[in-house]
Design an enzyme around this catalytic site. Sequence first.
Site, PDB file in Angstrom:
ATOM      1  N   LYS A  40       0.832  -1.206   0.000  1.00  0.00           N
ATOM      2  CA  LYS A  40       0.000   0.000   0.000  1.00  0.00           C
ATOM      3  C   LYS A  40       0.866   1.255   0.000  1.00  0.00           C
ATOM      4  CE  LYS A  40      -3.745  -0.272   2.231  1.00  0.00           C
ATOM      5  NZ  LYS A  40      -4.725  -0.447   3.324  1.00  0.00           N
ATOM      6  N   MET A 121      -5.731  -7.212   8.972  1.00  0.00           N
ATOM      7  CA  MET A 121      -5.143  -6.320   9.976  1.00  0.00           C
ATOM      8  C   MET A 121      -6.049  -5.106  10.161  1.00  0.00           C
ATOM      9  SD  MET A 121      -1.091  -6.690   9.133  1.00  0.00           S
ATOM     10  CE  MET A 121      -1.290  -6.531   7.374  1.00  0.00           C
ATOM     11  N   HIS A 482      -3.696 -42.886   0.322  1.00  0.00           N
ATOM     12  CA  HIS A 482      -4.231 -43.648  -0.810  1.00  0.00           C
ATOM     13  C   HIS A 482      -5.421 -42.936  -1.419  1.00  0.00           C
ATOM     14  CE1 HIS A 482      -6.948 -46.687  -2.613  1.00  0.00           C
ATOM     15  NE2 HIS A 482      -5.822 -47.146  -3.125  1.00  0.00           N
ATOM     16  N   CYS A 858       8.189 -39.288 -10.186  1.00  0.00           N
ATOM     17  CA  CYS A 858       6.824 -39.767 -10.410  1.00  0.00           C
ATOM     18  C   CYS A 858       5.994 -39.798  -9.132  1.00  0.00           C
ATOM     19  CB  CYS A 858       6.833 -41.145 -11.050  1.00  0.00           C
ATOM     20  SG  CYS A 858       7.638 -42.407 -10.044  1.00  0.00           S
ATOM     21  N   TYR A 878      12.232 -34.959 -16.686  1.00  0.00           N
ATOM     22  CA  TYR A 878      10.769 -34.840 -16.732  1.00  0.00           C
ATOM     23  C   TYR A 878      10.188 -35.002 -15.332  1.00  0.00           C
ATOM     24  CZ  TYR A 878      10.507 -39.939 -16.231  1.00  0.00           C
ATOM     25  OH  TYR A 878      10.621 -41.228 -15.760  1.00  0.00           O
TER      26      TYR A 878
END
Length: 908
Positions: A40, A121, A482, A858, A878
């Site tokens: 600001k 704030m 999982h 991976c 990759y």
Amino acid sequence: MRDEAIESGDQSATATKWVYSFGGDGTEGNASLRNLLGGKGANLAEMARIGLPVPPGFTVSTEVCNWFYANDRQYPADLTSQVDEALQRLEGSLGKRFGDPSDPLLLSVRSGARASMPGMMDTVLNLGLNDETVEGLAAITGNKRFAYDSYRRFIQMYCDVVLGVDNGLFEDELETVKRDSGHRLDTDLTAEDWAEVLRRYKALVADALDEPFPQDPRAQLWGAMGAVFGSWMNQRAITYRRLHGLPADWGTAVNVQAMVFGNRGDDCATGVAFTRDPATGENVFYGEYLVNAQGEDVVAGTRTPQHITLEAREAAGADLPSMEEVMPDLYRELADIRLTLENHYAEMQDLEFTVESGTLYILQTRTGKRTATAALKIAVDMANEGLISQEEAVRRVDPAALDQLLHPMLDPDAEREVLAKGLPASPGAVSGKIVMSADEAERLTELGERVILVRDETSPEDIHGMHAAVGILTSRGGMTSHAAVVARGMGRACVAGAGELALNVKEGTLTARGRTLNTGDVITLDGATGDVMVGAVPTIEPELSGDFAVLMGWADRFRKLGIRTNAETPHDAKVAVSFGAEGIGLCRTEHMFFDADRIVNVRRMILAETPDESRAALAELLPLQRKDFADLFRIMAGKPVTIRLLDPPLHEFLPKTDQDMADVAEAAGVGVASVRARVIQLAESNPMLGHRGCRLGITHPEIYETQARAIFEAAVEVGGADQDPVTAEIMIPLAFSKAELDLLKKVIASAAEEVEAQSGVTLNYHVGTMVELPRAALRAGELAETAEFFSFGTNDLTQTTFGISRDDSASFLLEYERLGVIEGDPFVTIDQSGVGELVQIAMERGRAARPDLNLGICGEHGGDPASIRFCHEIGLDYVSCSPYRVPIARLAAAQAALSLDEGRLGSA
């Protein structure tokens, strides 16, 4: 000098500049000083420098905030003199004195961190009013009603922010006066009514604090400044910083600015505007304003805001006139400022303005918050307009925000009742009936029902139900559990680890926050926030615009990392290719075995006591596996496909129920007692570190031999003369030694030779390993003598490096983050100093032994933007991620490349 003074607490550091003036007779800061002046303060200085009508003021730097907390909430010794000097300069530029009873200078005091933290704030307006100055304000404006209203606002705000008096007490008094005077709205109250409100407010303060409301303007100023610095460590600011990854040591600045009033009469107004539509990104002036109001009135909801433009008013069918109609000259001035700001910052701006007695003032500008759809459109449009480069357009879009574009979202205007909150494991917003078993999920889905599978935790045996359900909810597990991993791969919404849920599967009930739901009841999941809601909450379907393809095309030009996907079903593979995947980096073959027509033979294979029994079961599975691989090879059309050989923790495959054991016994032609005895024999106390991965392939080589044969036969079937050649990469899991790889590479090579002899086709394949153990990383040089590629399985590598279970860690990792033990969840963003160092060691030692070693990642980190940046920086070839994260990975990889290139240019 500045940093040394703060860190040492040396009060003699008088040369440090703490206060910076802007506007009026001169400006000392600019936009480049964001870290020092906050966003600001830096923007106020910048706007003043380019000649925009900014009320003058001064900024107390973020370094005072750091000093404040480093020195027991005390200020530097020379701060008072610097504030006094800046205040005198402000008085001189306006011809008013702070505290003058006849014509007082009034101030606003606002926070301003380097990153926008809206509403986190504190702010104080109309500071400097007291029992004397309020009469001066009334006399100079000729408007007692305005003056008394301003004073009561100041008392209410100052008491709430600085003195800690409950704001609700003031609201009660105001409502009493409105009721007694027969008025409904604040705007209906007269000057006499406001005088009565003031009397009540001051009595309330004296009663609450045992002393009158502060009358000394300078004491008010220092009180407000202290409250703003203090709000940097309030709970909502702490939470906001944690959620957005903002460091606590940034601190906030304090901006002290001359007040301008939008509530002095009908030639006054206040409003908020965006230089483009923040919801759609359309290049239109967007915003709201109110005549005769202060800024808080626009957002408080006590009055209906009006549109800024005539076009927006007509489009909304609104009756109240637009600013363009009511104040046409001022509107045109504001529209010109809109263009000035956007061209100057080359970014969509969110600005606040006030009109005081026919004069326009700009109170703030900042980069505007926007939806993912708008971010995409604004970036592409600005690049096409020549306002920014294509490189900058790619940098502008947050990769994580793309999730909003790929999954349904909750209607932001819809009502919702939150039942519980968990981890935002997989994005998307869905509603469905509660089911607590995978079989029931599948059954009801086949009948056309939409269901949400609710479990304490999922296992691979739930895969059919997870696929059938529209969403998944678990009470345990983390971001890489999982449920989370599979849901992301399938594109299902998932909330994991909602610990406040109490499930009773036997009774079919789900309880949280004193509310109990039953199976069949409808709930809604928001996988982007982790919220679990009662009932069906309306959603909005995403739309992928042409801008998406344009930006992705630019990203692909700039990135260096390849982007593959984790997929083992044709559906996942097709989705990934449609999103731009360049191959499959991880096909988990064990995930292919949980269908009802396969699981029995898999269990027969695992429970077999002789190789012949095992081969009999494998013979049933080989044609199914061959078809699986052939489907993937066809979809990938010559792109590399990395297939991980079977890696099942045995406990996930062993039959658990009496019916499961009976099915296996019937298929194997043995008694149930034999099956039960074999299950007990194979049981492990720590299956995740047990008989799994390549250990299974070494003790049962026929398993990997059959899988390799299925891969090679599929490659021959698909890779004919008129087809794209198949590139098969066979990955050996969980190896920690070269000896393991040597044994299994021989098994694979033998299968290849047999298929080549039978088919007359020369196969194109590579054998590599998944590096997921610290020992494998340390012995990478030896492994690379056999392995032709490494793929880093960072899910397990993180578990084995930290000694933490990813499924059980959610219960304490948040506390670890709060206490500063760790910076973030290592299963979400890669731990660079530990796991990352092991990856780098493996890279260096592996490539020293085999210079052309292909390297990828991976684990779930392959779809995390921060982890992708790390992968780019260290030189991986990759990353591989779930299908719905492929666009995120493409964009993150491009941003990493651009950032690294920019850093090199900066250091040249």
